[in-house]
Scaffold this active site. Structure first.
Site, PDB file in Angstrom:
ATOM      1  N   SER A 142      -0.564   3.839  -2.942  1.00 24.47           N
ATOM      2  CA  SER A 142       1.112   3.934  -2.268  1.00 24.47           C
ATOM      3  C   SER A 142       1.709   3.377  -3.483  1.00 24.47           C
ATOM      4  O   SER A 142       1.486   2.296  -4.119  1.00 24.47           O
ATOM      5  CB  SER A 142       0.992   3.120  -1.050  1.00 24.47           C
ATOM      6  N   TYR A 155      -0.830  -4.203   4.283  1.00 25.48           N
ATOM      7  CA  TYR A 155      -0.934  -2.871   3.696  1.00 25.48           C
ATOM      8  C   TYR A 155      -0.646  -2.666   2.540  1.00 25.48           C
ATOM      9  O   TYR A 155      -1.610  -1.903   1.439  1.00 25.48           O
ATOM     10  CB  TYR A 155       0.077  -1.962   4.569  1.00 25.48           C
TER      11      TYR A 155
END
Length: 268
Positions: A142, A155
């Site tokens: 990401s 995350y």
């Protein structure tokens, strides 16, 4: 069924979103597939469509990658099936809120799915591919790996792990003919938002990429043999500059002596 030309791709998180689109694109490129996820019904629907459209062999392997036994089953398939030429490590989750808002069990589940499982599967694939001197591993990370201050650090930290792992493996495995790619999506229209209690439509429309566009761009990076592919980043020079500066620092990150800028504090 048509003859195999590109081997078999094993895709985790293949029942929806990025994983399902990878399945579509890779089947149309000539890969047979092993689809891995928990939702057997959705994978069967996807598999039936892709068999009809492409003639490829599509297998369903149900697995919960937060379960150690299921991870071991997928590992065994990676190490024991010489037809597998590509691993797409896509399965992942995010949290609703931050570290402070979630119970320890939820944190452990995210770590199991986002870090432990893809690391174990990458290791299994790497060992198999090195032995055959060919193969590829794609880790879906990401852009938050580069922006830990923006949202939840659990995350983003899990995605930074995948970026680090990919860069390390790319360097380590290249001499053995194994290619490793980290793909860094920005906000992408998938079900991960709703599953974690977020509304993707709360973002400005020009910040959210469609999942098909994301995967198509990632495959361009794959074909170019990029180590890191960042589909939403318009200025490649920004990533190049960041990466080059990181490499410049490497030789001076470990020293016997404390840096001069800290000596006064040490003496105090």
């Amino acid at each position: 069924m048509s003859s195999n030309t590109k081997g078999t791709a094993l895709i985790t998180g293949a029942s929806s979103g990025i994983g399902a689109v990878y399945a579509d694109r890779l089947a149309h490129r000539g890969h047979d597939l092993i689809l891995v996820a928990r939702d057997t019904a959705r994978m069967e629907t996807l598999a039936a469509r892709l068999r009809d459209e492409t003639g490829r062999s599509i297998e369903i392997l149900r697995a919960d990658l937060t379960d150690r036994a299921d991870v071991a089953t997928v590992e065994a398939r990676l190490t024991g099936d010489p037809a597998i030429t590509l691993l797409v490590n896509n399965a992942g989750m995010s949290l609703n809120g931050t570290l402070l808002d979630n119970e320890p069990d939820q944190i452990e589940r995210l770590i199991a799915l986002n870090i432990t499982a893809p690391t174990r599967l990458a290791g299994a694939a790497a060992r198999a591919f090195v032995a055959r001197k060919s193969g590829a591993i794609v880790n879906i990370a990401s852009v938050l790996a580069l922006a830990p201050e923006m949202f939840d650090g659990v995350y983003s930290g899990s995605k930074a792990h995948l970026l680090n792992l990919s860069q390390s493996l790319a360097n380590q495995l290249a001499p053995d003919g194994v290619y490793v790619q980290a793909v860094l999506p920005g906000a992408t229209r998938t079900e991960i938002w709703a599953r974690s209690g977020k509304d993707v439509d709360a973002f400005p429309a020009d910040m959210v990429m469609e999942v098909g566009d994301l995967v198509d761009a990632a495959l361009v990076g794959f074909d170019r043999r990029e180590t890191v592919t960042i589909p939403p980043l318009a200025d490649e020079g920004q990533w190049t500059a960041l990466n080059e500066q990181r490499l410049v620092m490497q030789p001076v990150l470990s020293r016997r002596d404390v840096a001069a800028r800290y000596r006064e504090l040490v003496a105090a």
